[in-house]
Structures are given as C-alpha cells and as structure tokens.
Scaffold this active site. Structure first.
Site, PDB file in Angstrom:
ATOM      1  N   THR A 133       3.125 -11.785   7.210  1.00  0.00           N
ATOM      2  CA  THR A 133       3.094 -11.007   6.282  1.00  0.00           C
ATOM      3  C   THR A 133       3.022  -9.407   6.470  1.00  0.00           C
ATOM      4  O   THR A 133       2.774  -9.118   7.708  1.00  0.00           O
ATOM      5  CB  THR A 133       1.927 -11.189   5.044  1.00  0.00           C
ATOM      6  OG1 THR A 133       0.815 -10.940   6.036  1.00  0.00           O
ATOM      7  CG2 THR A 133       1.845 -12.434   4.870  1.00  0.00           C
ATOM      8  N   ASP A 134       3.259  -8.766   5.591  1.00  0.00           N
ATOM      9  CA  ASP A 134       3.150  -7.232   5.867  1.00  0.00           C
ATOM     10  C   ASP A 134       2.501  -6.270   4.612  1.00  0.00           C
ATOM     11  O   ASP A 134       2.192  -7.055   3.822  1.00  0.00           O
ATOM     12  CB  ASP A 134       4.671  -6.625   6.008  1.00  0.00           C
ATOM     13  CG  ASP A 134       5.609  -6.632   4.955  1.00  0.00           C
ATOM     14  OD1 ASP A 134       4.838  -6.343   3.608  1.00  0.00           O
ATOM     15  OD2 ASP A 134       6.857  -6.589   5.130  1.00  0.00           O
ATOM     16  N   ALA A 135       2.272  -5.020   4.895  1.00  0.00           N
ATOM     17  CA  ALA A 135       1.540  -4.380   3.842  1.00  0.00           C
ATOM     18  C   ALA A 135       2.241  -3.986   2.435  1.00  0.00           C
ATOM     19  O   ALA A 135       1.425  -3.814   1.510  1.00  0.00           O
ATOM     20  CB  ALA A 135       1.041  -2.866   4.482  1.00  0.00           C
ATOM     21  N   GLN A 136       3.503  -4.752   2.411  1.00  0.00           N
ATOM     22  CA  GLN A 136       3.934  -5.009   1.149  1.00  0.00           C
ATOM     23  C   GLN A 136       3.547  -6.224   0.585  1.00  0.00           C
ATOM     24  O   GLN A 136       3.839  -6.483  -0.830  1.00  0.00           O
ATOM     25  CB  GLN A 136       5.588  -4.932   1.085  1.00  0.00           C
ATOM     26  CG  GLN A 136       5.812  -3.514   1.540  1.00  0.00           C
ATOM     27  CD  GLN A 136       7.191  -3.291   1.658  1.00  0.00           C
ATOM     28  OE1 GLN A 136       8.386  -4.258   1.427  1.00  0.00           O
ATOM     29  NE2 GLN A 136       7.810  -2.159   1.330  1.00  0.00           N
ATOM     30  N   GLY A 137       2.815  -6.977   1.247  1.00  0.00           N
ATOM     31  CA  GLY A 137       2.019  -7.991   0.488  1.00  0.00           C
ATOM     32  C   GLY A 137       2.698  -9.458   0.532  1.00  0.00           C
ATOM     33  O   GLY A 137       2.380 -10.686   0.275  1.00  0.00           O
TER      34      GLY A 137
END
Lengths: 135, 135, 135, 135
Positions: free
Chosen positions: C15-19
């Site tokens: 995953t990434d910080a965009q959820g």
C-alpha cells in the site's frame, strides 16, 4: 573517509497505508548509503562481483525507529564505518529529516560480510576498502 | 515547463535474480519523475491531499522494455506532458542509460487522473498544474 | 492448461500513503501469477536459467486501473495465455477483489519474451510451455 | 494462540542481482507473518485503524541472516509472541526453507508498539490481542 551522507526523497513507493514510510524503506535507504560509501572508495557492487568474485552481504542489523518519515520528505541517510576486521565491516547508520542536523527518525547498526560469489564463504575485505583504516 | 528529467541510481533493491532491474523498478522510477514534475510546479502529493483534498492516481500505463538496466547504472528518467484536459494528464516517459542522450531502456505512456480523496471521483486539475499549458 | 488463478493478500508493503495498493503492486502481483502459470507447467525461473540457460522477460505491458485495492483485501490474480508463437507468450491478466467473480480492479496485457541468459537474444519457447497449445 | 506460521513463495520481485532474496524481503515477510498473527486473532490493520483509531507500528527490530533464500524457494515464516505489556508486543521471528523444520535463513526479534492514529502516542493493546495471554 569513513562516513557518507546521502539525500533521499520519499516517494509514494516508500510509504504505506499508515501514511508514513513503510519500515522496509529505511532498510533500503540504509543499503543505498552503504553502497554510496563503497562507490566513494572507487568500488561498486557490480565491479566487485564481476572483477573480484566478491559480494558484500548483510549479516546482521539492529534498527530503532524513533519518528516517522512522511511522503515528500527529504531525508539525510548516514553510513559511518565503526569497524573493519577480516571479512567484516560494521556501520553505524541513521536517517534524519532534511539534513544531518535534522530530527532523528531511525538509527541502525549494520554488520556486513565480504563473501565469495560462488561459495558464499568469508573473504578478506579488498584493500581498496580497508586502506587508510585504523582501528 | 512540460518536461522533467530525473537522475536515478540503480541499487540492489531495484534488481532481481536475472541480474537486471526488475521491471516494476521502471514503473517506480517513472512515478518518481512524474512526482518531480509536480514538485517543479510547486506542488507535492502531500500538499495536494491535505490542502486540496485531491490525489493524482495512475489510470493507465503502456510500457515497452527495450534493453535492461543493470546494478549501479545511472539512469535518466523523463516525464513530459503530452496532454492536459479536465481531470486527466497524459505523460510520455522514458528511461535512458546515463543521460538524456543515452541508450533507450524503456518507454511508456502514462495517463494520470485527478480525483478527490474521499470519493475517488474525477476532479478538474488544479490551476497550478494547467497554468500556461496550451494544447 | 492456459489459465492460472492466484490468491494474493494485500499487506502494508503493497500500500501507499494514498491508502490503497501502490500501482507497482499490481505489476508484481501479475508477475507472480505468470510465474505460477510457469510452475503449473512444471518449470520455474531458476530451473529455466540454470538448466536451459533461458529467461522469460517482460517485453511490453498495458495496464488499466479501474478500482483501488485496499489494505487487507484478498485479491484474485489471473494469467491466461492468449498467444504463444516463436519466442513470445502473450498473457491477458486481471486482478479482482476476493475471487474470480469479484470487482475488477486492474486489467493488463503482458507480452513476455524468451531469451538466452548470456546474450539476451530471442529463443524458441521450451516445448514444456508450448506442448498442447493450439492457436 | 501465540504463534503463526506463514508460507511464502520467493518471486523475482524478492530477489536481487546477487541471485538471492534481497534482505528487505525478509523484513517484509516477517511483517506479513505478524499481520497474519493479528488476523488469526480476528483483527486486521484496516479495522484497527478505522474502528479503533489504532496502529501497530514497528518500534525496533534485530535481524540475523544465516543463509540465503533463492528464487522459487518456498519459505516458512514464523511469528511468536514473547511478551505483551502495555502498549508493546515483542515477537520472536524466523524464516526457514520449505517448512518449520527447514534450514534456518533468518531470525529476528521485533518490538511492535500500539499507537493512536492521530497523535502516534502509545495506547494499551486492544483486549482482542491480549486476551488469554499470560506472562
């Protein structure tokens, strides 16, 4: 020269759904800094493999995470040699926000071993790495 | 300013057991270049999310791999805007060895959409991105 | 047997910080499914390299992202052979939520080439892969 | 239930140009096993975040690498709780080749902290995790 500082930008690929850098990111950033230490001494992993039949492999690491890095942060990653002996190099490493005086995000101690590519047996560190090093 | 060039060093983390850069690496490098295009226009992903409630998300990508990058290579990653319209930006991208004139390793076309963080619905690109852009 | 389905769990690393799942994640998941297709035919990458001196390398890929996968999702990744000819295999691929009937998240077409390890020149696909395949 | 075993297949994405699993891979595999321990207790990261406003974050880790994993290997990753106290869980972890009796590749001790999503301050572990645990 026993210390190297490397600037690293945090990209989406480095973050996770908790909104911060996924911990393996620090792991990768620290390996990049150790590689730059190598390069600063005139060697790179490929030359070491192809010319000398040697690899530097991570043997042990201790990491402490003290504050999270976030998307788009600029980080300062340090690798400083603490000891070189036989087939081993020990690095003290850190990741700080912005620069070498910035907030401490992660500290680590990494122990790297020099091995031959074929048998993965310990081999003396090449002179190019140990020259000028005094305990 | 519609094109950005980014230098990327190939580290161990980017390679695979076939001895070359694992293809998802090019994918990550290209996203880094798109992020630097954003930054060159005074915006970053975090500001876009926190201040504007917007995200730029990859909608489609076509990639062709023409030659492999290797460990310790220095790469030149390009992102050039080809079209901006409504909620969409289309980038032409490439990865070359060493510099902008170097051997071509990978080309891509990436279509990015601007969406709102909450509902993931298309939203007009912010003026900071489209200002000065003429079709 | 021309299709393989692979269950993949979404972990923090994906995953990434965009959820949501960082797009290179789909790229990796699809490569896993192609590898499982290989394994289902009795071959793996290592055997192919060490025994036959061959590698399957990604030549081109087109991906469309239609909905985001989230942390802890279970995904169903499909790889179906569409064409085998000479040194090339073309796969139609998809990622769906939960199972083969689930919400479509990503579709792709991946073109893979068989090359020799040393020179990276095209080589006929091994019979173990093409046996039983009819155009 | 204080121990979880997870089977992990080594894919190209996990390896590096030294021909083995890149060390951050073990890091990711171990996090997957801790996540499966969570899931075995009826919780996942997303529920923890969205319902309880809590995150489990890695606070410290010590890893020792004893033998390399290779492409296409099947690995057995273990996560066993050694201590739960206040906001902390300590895991003993290992990665072995093939199964729980296989060759030892990596051992680790991971200290995980429970924090609130907003302020990243320590919070008591949820009862669902500590129920039945005796020191």
């Amino acid at each position: 020269m026993s210390e190297v500082l490397l600037q690293v930008r945090v990209y989406l690929e480095d973050t996770d759904a908790q909104g911060v850098v996924y911990n393996a990111g620090y792991f990768r950033f620290m390996e990049r800094a150790r590689t730059e230490w190598l390069r600063a001494r005139g060697i790179d992993h490929r030359a070491l493999m192809e010319r000398d039949g040697l690899q530097l492999v991570l043997h042990a690491i201790e990491m402490k995470f003290t504050a999270p890095a976030r998307l788009d942060d600029l980080l300062c990653v340090a690798a400083e040699v603490r000891e070189m002996r036989g087939a081993r190099v020990t690095f003290a490493q850190s990741v700080r926000r912005n620069d070498a005086e910035g907030e401490l995000l992660c500290v680590a101690q990494a122990e790297v071993a020099c091995v031959d590519v074929r048998g993965q047996r310990p081999r003396r560190l090449p002179a190019a790495l140990t020259d000028g090093w005094k305990e």
